[in-house]
Design an enzyme around this catalytic site. Structure first.
Site, mmCIF file in Angstrom:
data_model
loop_
_atom_site.group_PDB
_atom_site.id
_atom_site.type_symbol
_atom_site.label_atom_id
_atom_site.label_comp_id
_atom_site.label_asym_id
_atom_site.label_seq_id
_atom_site.Cartn_x
_atom_site.Cartn_y
_atom_site.Cartn_z
ATOM 1 N N ILE A 17 23.054 -15.649 -35.110
ATOM 2 C CA ILE A 17 21.698 -15.583 -35.888
ATOM 3 C C ILE A 17 22.412 -15.764 -37.016
ATOM 4 C CG2 ILE A 17 21.067 -13.714 -36.105
ATOM 5 C CD1 ILE A 17 18.714 -17.275 -36.453
ATOM 6 N N ALA A 18 23.363 -14.890 -37.850
ATOM 7 C CA ALA A 18 24.364 -14.077 -38.670
ATOM 8 C C ALA A 18 25.108 -15.996 -39.545
ATOM 9 C CB ALA A 18 25.471 -13.457 -38.637
ATOM 10 N N ARG A 19 24.948 -16.881 -38.137
ATOM 11 C CA ARG A 19 25.994 -18.019 -38.413
ATOM 12 C C ARG A 19 25.039 -19.119 -38.974
ATOM 13 N NH1 ARG A 19 31.018 -18.803 -36.141
ATOM 14 N NH2 ARG A 19 30.866 -20.647 -36.409
ATOM 15 N N ARG A 20 24.052 -19.156 -38.612
ATOM 16 C CA ARG A 20 22.785 -19.510 -38.998
ATOM 17 C C ARG A 20 22.449 -19.372 -40.361
ATOM 18 N NH1 ARG A 20 17.364 -21.677 -35.575
ATOM 19 N NH2 ARG A 20 16.644 -22.378 -36.831
ATOM 20 N N ARG A 39 29.640 -3.656 -35.910
ATOM 21 C CA ARG A 39 30.436 -2.667 -35.982
ATOM 22 C C ARG A 39 31.898 -3.044 -35.649
ATOM 23 N NH1 ARG A 39 26.469 -2.488 -30.529
ATOM 24 N NH2 ARG A 39 26.900 -4.352 -29.576
ATOM 25 N N HIS A 79 17.597 -1.981 -36.086
ATOM 26 C CA HIS A 79 16.981 -3.159 -37.026
ATOM 27 C C HIS A 79 16.232 -1.970 -37.920
ATOM 28 C CE1 HIS A 79 16.403 -7.933 -36.003
ATOM 29 N NE2 HIS A 79 17.635 -6.834 -35.968
ATOM 30 N N LYS A 97 13.792 -11.114 -37.004
ATOM 31 C CA LYS A 97 12.708 -10.610 -36.147
ATOM 32 C C LYS A 97 12.798 -10.355 -34.873
ATOM 33 C CE LYS A 97 13.147 -13.591 -32.667
ATOM 34 N NZ LYS A 97 13.713 -13.841 -31.947
ATOM 35 N N ASP A 177 11.999 -10.751 -27.658
ATOM 36 C CA ASP A 177 13.107 -12.399 -28.390
ATOM 37 C C ASP A 177 12.114 -13.793 -28.147
ATOM 38 O OD1 ASP A 177 14.706 -13.992 -28.947
ATOM 39 O OD2 ASP A 177 15.703 -14.409 -26.822
ATOM 40 N N TYR A 231 11.396 -23.268 -17.732
ATOM 41 C CA TYR A 231 11.474 -24.311 -18.938
ATOM 42 C C TYR A 231 10.346 -24.460 -19.040
ATOM 43 C CZ TYR A 231 13.267 -28.589 -20.765
ATOM 44 O OH TYR A 231 12.902 -28.871 -21.930
HETATM 45 N N1 LIG Z 1 14.872 -16.923 -36.442
HETATM 46 C C1 LIG Z 1 15.280 -16.380 -35.361
HETATM 47 O O1 LIG Z 1 15.743 -18.664 -35.322
HETATM 48 C C2 LIG Z 1 16.436 -16.068 -34.747
HETATM 49 C C3 LIG Z 1 17.093 -16.314 -33.483
HETATM 50 C C4 LIG Z 1 17.970 -15.963 -32.541
HETATM 51 C C5 LIG Z 1 18.048 -14.752 -33.055
HETATM 52 N N2 LIG Z 1 16.942 -14.651 -33.644
HETATM 53 C C6 LIG Z 1 17.192 -12.879 -34.151
HETATM 54 O O2 LIG Z 1 18.866 -11.752 -34.594
HETATM 55 C C7 LIG Z 1 19.343 -10.519 -33.970
HETATM 56 C C8 LIG Z 1 19.983 -11.016 -33.054
HETATM 57 O O3 LIG Z 1 20.345 -12.128 -32.170
HETATM 58 P P1 LIG Z 1 21.667 -12.760 -32.176
HETATM 59 O O4 LIG Z 1 21.273 -13.712 -30.796
HETATM 60 O O5 LIG Z 1 22.547 -13.254 -33.127
HETATM 61 O O6 LIG Z 1 22.317 -11.501 -31.470
HETATM 62 P P2 LIG Z 1 24.107 -11.698 -31.235
HETATM 63 O O7 LIG Z 1 24.581 -12.989 -31.418
HETATM 64 O O8 LIG Z 1 24.600 -10.531 -30.514
HETATM 65 O O9 LIG Z 1 24.971 -11.176 -32.984
HETATM 66 C C9 LIG Z 1 24.272 -9.756 -32.696
HETATM 67 C C10 LIG Z 1 25.357 -8.806 -33.758
HETATM 68 O O10 LIG Z 1 25.541 -7.910 -34.814
HETATM 69 C C11 LIG Z 1 26.060 -6.683 -34.012
HETATM 70 N N3 LIG Z 1 25.553 -6.169 -33.674
HETATM 71 C C12 LIG Z 1 25.228 -5.071 -32.548
HETATM 72 N N4 LIG Z 1 24.163 -4.407 -32.448
HETATM 73 C C13 LIG Z 1 24.845 -3.467 -33.746
HETATM 74 C C14 LIG Z 1 24.673 -2.249 -34.590
HETATM 75 N N5 LIG Z 1 24.427 -1.118 -33.985
HETATM 76 N N6 LIG Z 1 25.500 -2.089 -35.137
HETATM 77 C C15 LIG Z 1 26.570 -3.116 -35.937
HETATM 78 N N7 LIG Z 1 26.342 -4.967 -35.600
HETATM 79 C C16 LIG Z 1 25.729 -4.971 -33.919
HETATM 80 C C17 LIG Z 1 27.042 -7.557 -32.893
HETATM 81 O O11 LIG Z 1 28.478 -7.448 -32.415
HETATM 82 P P3 LIG Z 1 28.699 -7.142 -31.008
HETATM 83 O O12 LIG Z 1 29.657 -8.205 -31.351
HETATM 84 O O13 LIG Z 1 30.458 -6.341 -30.961
HETATM 85 O O14 LIG Z 1 28.045 -7.260 -30.430
HETATM 86 C C18 LIG Z 1 27.042 -8.940 -33.860
HETATM 87 O O15 LIG Z 1 27.393 -10.085 -34.410
HETATM 88 C C19 LIG Z 1 17.846 -10.160 -32.769
HETATM 89 O O16 LIG Z 1 17.262 -9.670 -33.353
HETATM 90 C C20 LIG Z 1 17.228 -11.693 -32.974
HETATM 91 O O17 LIG Z 1 15.956 -11.282 -31.925
HETATM 92 C C21 LIG Z 1 16.727 -14.546 -35.202
#
Ligand SMILES: NC(=O)c1ccc[n+]([C@@H]2O[C@H](COP(=O)([O-])OP(=O)(O)OC[C@H]3O[C@@H](n4cnc5c(N)ncnc54)[C@H](OP(=O)(O)O)[C@@H]3O)[C@@H](O)[C@H]2O)c1
Length: 325
Positions: A17-20, A39, A79, A97, A177, A231
């Protein structure tokens, strides 16, 4: 701050999601991606190389890098801690979220935001999309009456075993999620939840794989489902005495809606979004910072607290307790 102040952003977590978010930020004028931290240093450095900003050596260094706002894009188990630390450091916080794992954590975050007089908002994207705003405006001008039913759901199969949504340690599960979006829709149209009844199933990793919720709210009843093993269909229905609205799938990234009035009229709304979609909530957040506001009038603290209260009740019914509970 004035209307032209550039908002300097720092991102915590450099995953999906950080990329988006970084792609969306490029569509928001008056912003700069200034710093990132995660991290593991290697992915954070690669992220900074691709999207810009300085890769910081620690979370403290990120907070100290001259940024105005932090976008928290880690999984939800972290969070609350990052949000509280960022608010205490005087930064505004846009947090993915679900805002936290549970209501007790969110109450601490909100109390910190109020004490430090910083802006805190859960990054709940649907209400900021052009379609959702157009729908609200249309129903104000040509009402269907007070909605009494919200029916919405989403389930996705084939989630890989190593996906964070299946992680018990990171407080994954269908409710936090996916279900949190449906809880937003229910609270937004029907008000605070009064009673939440839940059926569901828990998977081998200990997180909820599927949940079905029937809830009484202040102004009506919601029927919601969320899943990581089916699905499911991702549209939403909002029903009122004078008509009903279908927000077509995927309703949480809304682009089309159909309003059917009880008198037979049918109105189609069509409003595609630009950028990654997160640009609308981010633009709103930046406007609030420039206006000196500490709470969004759209995504209020109360709405976030009511959503997470629903998730708490549903998880309790399924017996899913995380370390934070
Ligand atoms: N708004 C939206 O459309 C949307 C869509 C998808 C997800 N989300 C939300 O976004 C959040 C992340 O989801 P994601 O799919 O992006 O997950 P993800 O791809 O696993 O990315 C999480 C990132 O946070 C890092 N991280 C995890 N725990 C950490 C910690 N304790 N301290 C520092 N860095 C940490 C991870 O590092 P590592 O690579 O080392 O694990 C990774 O870089 C979730 O809360 C999810 O519900 C929102």
């Amino acid at each position: 701050m004035n209307d032209t102040t550039v908002i300097r952003w720092g991102i915590v977590g450099t995953g999906r999601i950080a990329r988006r978010f970084a792609q969306s930020l490029a569509h928001v004028g008056g912003t700069q991606l200034a710093a990132v931290w995660s991290r593991r240093p290697e992915p954070a450095a690669a992220f900074a190389q691709e999207f810009g900003g300085a890769a910081c050596a620690s979370f403290a260094a990120l907070l100290d890098s001259g940024i105005d706002a932090v976008y928290i894009a880690t999984m939800q188990d972290s969070h609350a801690d990052y949000a509280i630390a960022a608010l205490e450091a005087g930064r505004h916080v846009l947090c993915e979220k679900p805002a936290t794992v549970n209501a007790a954590q969110l109450e601490r975050v909100v109390a910190t935001a109020r004490r430090t007089q910083r802006l805190f908002m859960e990054a709940m994207k649907p209400p900021f999309y052009p379609l959702y705003r157009q729908l609200r405006a249309h129903l104000s001008a040509d009402p269907i009456g007070v909605p009494g039913l919200v029916r919405a759901g989403c389930a996705v199969p084939g989630v890989p075993d190593d996906h964070p949504s299946l992680s018990f340690e990171q407080a994954g599960g269908a409710l936090l999620d996916i279900g949190i979006y449906e809880m937003f829709l229910a609270v937004d149209w029907l008000g605070a939840p009064l009673d939440v009844q839940t059926l569901g199933r828990v998977g081998t990793t200990g997180v909820d794989l599927f949940a079905s919720l029937n809830s009484q709210h202040e102004r009506g009843i919601s029927q919601l489902f969320c899943g990581l093993d089916l699905y499911g269909k991702g549209d939403a229905l909002i029903a009122a005495p004078g008509g009903h609205v279908t927000i077509h799938e995927n309703w949480w990234n809304p682009t089309r809606a159909t309003i059917r009035y009880a008198d037979g009229r049918v109105v189609e709304l069509d409003a595609p979004f630009e950028g990654g979609g997160l640009n609308y909530e981010t633009a709103h957040f930046c406007e609030l910072i420039r206006a000196g506001e500490t709470e969004s009038p759209v995504m209020t603290h109360a709405v976030s607290l009511q959503m997470i209260a629903m998730a708490d009740a549903a998880r309790a019914a399924l017996g899913v307790r995380f370390a934070a509970d």
